[in-house]
Write a protein that holds these residues in place. Structure first.
Motif, PDB file in Angstrom:
ATOM      1  N   CYS A  42      30.987  41.529  39.829  1.00  6.60           N
ATOM      2  CA  CYS A  42      32.003  40.565  39.375  1.00  6.60           C
ATOM      3  C   CYS A  42      31.432  39.619  38.329  1.00  6.60           C
ATOM      4  N   ALA A 225      37.875  33.638  38.626  1.00  6.67           N
ATOM      5  CA  ALA A 225      36.823  33.807  39.624  1.00  6.67           C
ATOM      6  C   ALA A 225      37.271  33.276  40.976  1.00  6.67           C
ATOM      7  N   ILE A 228      39.456  35.754  42.773  1.00  9.73           N
ATOM      8  CA  ILE A 228      38.705  36.832  43.419  1.00  9.73           C
ATOM      9  C   ILE A 228      38.317  36.402  44.831  1.00  9.73           C
TER      10      ILE A 228
END
Length: 265
Positions: A42, A225, A228
């Protein structure tokens, strides 16, 4: 079928052939699977550069810190959508993620932007604690003059201090990733009371934004982010909704207490 030889759509993310698949320039089967963790991947995708061990440690700590914060409107929206459409897990997840805005989850991005602007406005790169204090004082003063909030300050639940904040800062220090964003954020915590007239805690969403910026995540991607991380939390809420449902009770409680009052009453 007519083709245009000079028409191309370049990408450096991933591609495949009948016999292989690659991601970020590496063979999926032989170089990625079993060699690259999900957190590392990621962060690599978000920054375009393969992260080192310290960066991955900070990133994964932030992901854990942002995964869930209870029965927030985001979690409730996800559960309610699942109750309405149990055949659509993707819809339930999406419903929760779409609620990630200025009040929930957006603070991480807002703090990163605020700190970037503060660092950019400094006459020279801060080095000492006094330098960062001066930078922070100027930034908070500008925000107060503009009647704007300072993102990353205060928390509706953790009035005496967000328990995530000191831990994430320490993890960043231990990992060698304590950079200018976290230093500026801590400086805001030291000086803001001089301008605001009261002392507020540095919240976890804000410290996560500073930590992510220090490890290279562009501030424009900070909210992504966070999503996620929160997706994992929502998945947990949906698992729980399947075995110990709450959505029907929420719906029935609202429905039974609804009161029609006419237009604009």
């Amino acid at each position: 079928m007519t083709t245009t030889p000079d028409l191309v759509f370049p990408t450096s993310i991933g591609t495949s052939t009948p016999t292989s698949m690659s991601l970020l320039g590496h063979d999926m089967a032989t170089e990625m699977l079993g060699h690259v963790g999900f957190g590392e991947l990621c962060l690599w995708l978000a920054t375009g550069t393969r992260p080192d061990e310290g960066q991955v440690r900070v990133f994964e700590a932030v992901m854990v810190g942002l995964a869930d914060h209870g029965l927030t409107p985001i979690a409730i929206a996800s559960r309610m959508t699942y109750y309405s459409a149990p055949d659509s897990i993707q819809g339930a997840l999406a419903a929760g993620l779409l609620g990630g805005g200025s009040r929930y989850l957006g603070v991480t991005e807002d703090t990163g932007r605020f700190l970037r602007d503060a660092l950019d406005a400094a006459p020279s790169a801060p080095v000492t604690a006094a330098d960062f204090d001066a930078l922070a004082l100027a930034a908070v003063t500008r925000a107060r003059a503009a009647h704007a909030l300072v993102p990353g300050l205060g928390h509706p639940v953790h009035k005496a201090g967000d328990p995530r904040t000191p831990v994430i800062i320490q993890i960043a220090k231990d990992a060698g990733e304590y950079g200018p964003y976290l230093q500026a954020f801590e400086a805001i915590g030291r000086v803001h009371s001089q301008v605001l007239g009261r002392t507020l805690p540095l919240n976890g969403a804000g410290v996560c934004g500073a930590a992510l910026a220090d490890i290279g995540v562009p501030v424009e991607l900070l909210r992504g982010a966070v999503l996620i991380a929160r997706c994992a939390g929502l998945l947990g809420h949906l698992r729980e909704e399947m075995i110990r449902p709450l959505a029907e009770s929420i719906y029935m409680t609202v429905d039974r207490h609804a009161e029609y009052r006419g237009d604009d009453a």
